[in-house]
Design a protein around this motif. Sequence first.
Motif, PDB file in Angstrom:
ATOM      1  N   GLU A 146     -11.217 -14.194 -12.281  1.00  0.00           N
ATOM      2  CA  GLU A 146     -11.879 -13.577 -11.120  1.00  0.00           C
ATOM      3  C   GLU A 146     -11.531 -12.095 -11.030  1.00  0.00           C
ATOM      4  O   GLU A 146     -12.399 -11.261 -10.772  1.00  0.00           O
ATOM      5  CB  GLU A 146     -11.457 -14.277  -9.824  1.00  0.00           C
ATOM      6  N   VAL A 147     -10.253 -11.773 -11.218  1.00  0.00           N
ATOM      7  CA  VAL A 147      -9.812 -10.381 -11.163  1.00  0.00           C
ATOM      8  C   VAL A 147     -10.460  -9.593 -12.302  1.00  0.00           C
ATOM      9  O   VAL A 147     -10.917  -8.462 -12.108  1.00  0.00           O
ATOM     10  CB  VAL A 147      -8.261 -10.280 -11.197  1.00  0.00           C
ATOM     11  N   ARG A 148     -10.555 -10.185 -13.484  1.00  0.00           N
ATOM     12  CA  ARG A 148     -11.224  -9.529 -14.625  1.00  0.00           C
ATOM     13  C   ARG A 148     -12.665  -9.187 -14.255  1.00  0.00           C
ATOM     14  O   ARG A 148     -13.132  -8.073 -14.505  1.00  0.00           O
ATOM     15  CB  ARG A 148     -11.188 -10.468 -15.834  1.00  0.00           C
ATOM     16  N   GLU A 149     -13.341 -10.123 -13.629  1.00  0.00           N
ATOM     17  CA  GLU A 149     -14.733  -9.901 -13.207  1.00  0.00           C
ATOM     18  C   GLU A 149     -14.807  -8.757 -12.193  1.00  0.00           C
ATOM     19  O   GLU A 149     -15.691  -7.900 -12.270  1.00  0.00           O
ATOM     20  CB  GLU A 149     -15.282 -11.206 -12.618  1.00  0.00           C
ATOM     21  N   GLN A 150     -13.887  -8.750 -11.256  1.00  0.00           N
ATOM     22  CA  GLN A 150     -13.831  -7.692 -10.231  1.00  0.00           C
ATOM     23  C   GLN A 150     -13.582  -6.329 -10.873  1.00  0.00           C
ATOM     24  O   GLN A 150     -14.201  -5.336 -10.509  1.00  0.00           O
ATOM     25  CB  GLN A 150     -12.733  -8.037  -9.223  1.00  0.00           C
ATOM     26  N   LEU A 151     -12.650  -6.266 -11.823  1.00  0.00           N
ATOM     27  CA  LEU A 151     -12.319  -4.997 -12.490  1.00  0.00           C
ATOM     28  C   LEU A 151     -13.507  -4.458 -13.284  1.00  0.00           C
ATOM     29  O   LEU A 151     -13.675  -3.241 -13.389  1.00  0.00           O
ATOM     30  CB  LEU A 151     -11.117  -5.179 -13.416  1.00  0.00           C
ATOM     31  N   SER A 194     -10.038  -6.549 -22.092  1.00  0.00           N
ATOM     32  CA  SER A 194     -10.254  -6.763 -23.529  1.00  0.00           C
ATOM     33  C   SER A 194     -10.470  -8.236 -23.873  1.00  0.00           C
ATOM     34  O   SER A 194     -10.866  -8.561 -24.990  1.00  0.00           O
ATOM     35  CB  SER A 194      -9.062  -6.228 -24.336  1.00  0.00           C
ATOM     36  N   THR A 195     -10.217  -9.128 -22.917  1.00  0.00           N
ATOM     37  CA  THR A 195     -10.364 -10.558 -23.187  1.00  0.00           C
ATOM     38  C   THR A 195     -11.822 -11.013 -23.121  1.00  0.00           C
ATOM     39  O   THR A 195     -12.114 -12.182 -23.386  1.00  0.00           O
ATOM     40  CB  THR A 195      -9.517 -11.410 -22.208  1.00  0.00           C
ATOM     41  N   GLY A 196     -12.725 -10.094 -22.789  1.00  0.00           N
ATOM     42  CA  GLY A 196     -14.153 -10.432 -22.780  1.00  0.00           C
ATOM     43  C   GLY A 196     -14.466 -11.563 -21.826  1.00  0.00           C
ATOM     44  O   GLY A 196     -14.116 -11.508 -20.653  1.00  0.00           O
ATOM     45  N   ASP A 197     -15.121 -12.591 -22.345  1.00  0.00           N
ATOM     46  CA  ASP A 197     -15.484 -13.749 -21.525  1.00  0.00           C
ATOM     47  C   ASP A 197     -14.634 -14.969 -21.843  1.00  0.00           C
ATOM     48  O   ASP A 197     -14.985 -16.099 -21.489  1.00  0.00           O
ATOM     49  CB  ASP A 197     -16.969 -14.094 -21.714  1.00  0.00           C
ATOM     50  N   ALA A 207      -2.551   0.512 -15.657  1.00  0.00           N
ATOM     51  CA  ALA A 207      -3.753   0.754 -16.463  1.00  0.00           C
ATOM     52  C   ALA A 207      -3.740  -0.029 -17.778  1.00  0.00           C
ATOM     53  O   ALA A 207      -4.782  -0.550 -18.208  1.00  0.00           O
ATOM     54  CB  ALA A 207      -3.918   2.247 -16.731  1.00  0.00           C
ATOM     55  N   ASP A 208      -2.574  -0.154 -18.407  1.00  0.00           N
ATOM     56  CA  ASP A 208      -2.495  -0.883 -19.675  1.00  0.00           C
ATOM     57  C   ASP A 208      -2.818  -2.364 -19.479  1.00  0.00           C
ATOM     58  O   ASP A 208      -3.478  -2.990 -20.321  1.00  0.00           O
ATOM     59  CB  ASP A 208      -1.120  -0.697 -20.335  1.00  0.00           C
ATOM     60  N   LEU A 209      -2.394  -2.921 -18.351  1.00  0.00           N
ATOM     61  CA  LEU A 209      -2.698  -4.331 -18.063  1.00  0.00           C
ATOM     62  C   LEU A 209      -4.175  -4.517 -17.764  1.00  0.00           C
ATOM     63  O   LEU A 209      -4.778  -5.512 -18.180  1.00  0.00           O
ATOM     64  CB  LEU A 209      -1.874  -4.832 -16.876  1.00  0.00           C
ATOM     65  N   ARG A 210      -4.737  -3.567 -17.045  1.00  0.00           N
ATOM     66  CA  ARG A 210      -6.174  -3.608 -16.746  1.00  0.00           C
ATOM     67  C   ARG A 210      -6.959  -3.672 -18.052  1.00  0.00           C
ATOM     68  O   ARG A 210      -7.847  -4.505 -18.227  1.00  0.00           O
ATOM     69  CB  ARG A 210      -6.552  -2.373 -15.929  1.00  0.00           C
ATOM     70  N   ALA A 213      -1.510 -10.638  -5.324  1.00  0.00           N
ATOM     71  CA  ALA A 213      -0.464 -10.200  -6.253  1.00  0.00           C
ATOM     72  C   ALA A 213      -1.046  -9.859  -7.623  1.00  0.00           C
ATOM     73  O   ALA A 213      -0.710  -8.828  -8.212  1.00  0.00           O
ATOM     74  CB  ALA A 213       0.596 -11.293  -6.388  1.00  0.00           C
ATOM     75  N   VAL A 214      -1.924 -10.714  -8.128  1.00  0.00           N
ATOM     76  CA  VAL A 214      -2.523 -10.502  -9.453  1.00  0.00           C
ATOM     77  C   VAL A 214      -3.417  -9.260  -9.431  1.00  0.00           C
ATOM     78  O   VAL A 214      -3.359  -8.437 -10.355  1.00  0.00           O
ATOM     79  CB  VAL A 214      -3.293 -11.768  -9.907  1.00  0.00           C
ATOM     80  N   LEU A 215      -4.195  -9.098  -8.382  1.00  0.00           N
ATOM     81  CA  LEU A 215      -5.055  -7.914  -8.280  1.00  0.00           C
ATOM     82  C   LEU A 215      -4.217  -6.638  -8.247  1.00  0.00           C
ATOM     83  O   LEU A 215      -4.523  -5.661  -8.933  1.00  0.00           O
ATOM     84  CB  LEU A 215      -5.946  -8.011  -7.035  1.00  0.00           C
TER      85      LEU A 215
END
Length: 148
Positions: free
Chosen positions: A138-143, A105-108, A97-100, A88-90
Motif C-alpha cells: 500500500e505504501v509503495r502504491e502511495q509513493l 524498485s520492487t515493481g508489482d 530516500a534510499d528506502l523509498r 510507522a511504515v509510511l
Amino acid sequence: MTDAIRFYSTADEFGEFSNFAGYPIQLKGKSWPTSEHYFQAQKFAGEPDEDEVRKANSPMLAARMGRDRKRPLRRDWESVKVAVMREAVLAKFTQHADLRELLLSTGDAKIIEHTTNDDYWGDGGGSGKNKLGQILMEVREQLRKEPA
C-alpha cells in the motif's frame, strides 16, 4: 523481476523492510530508533511505558517490552494497530530516500514477511494474513503517486 519478495531477517535481501532494520523515524515530535520501537511504544501511548519502549537498546528489546502484558495495553489497541503500523511504515519509507527507492524498485511484486513466528503481520509460513507485507505494498502504491 520476481513476482514475490520474501523478507524477514534484517541480514537478508530486502531486510530493510523489517521493522527491526536500523532506520530511525520522526513521529509525534520524537525520534524513534526503528519503526518497531514506534509501533511497540504506541501500545502505551501517553503512558510512561511509551517512553521506556522508545528508549529500549534494541528493536528486539522494544518488541519484548511491547508484548509484556504486565504493562497496561491501551484499550483501543486492536482497532488502531493496523493504522499505527501503516503510520510507522509510511514514515520510514518517506524519511529515507534510499528506502523509498528500494521499495519502488520492487515493481508489482508481492511483498511477504515470511516467518512461521507470526501469522498476522507475517505469512505464518504460508497461510497467514501478511499484514506487514500488505502495508508495504500500500505504501509503495502511495509513493508512486507522490513526488519524492
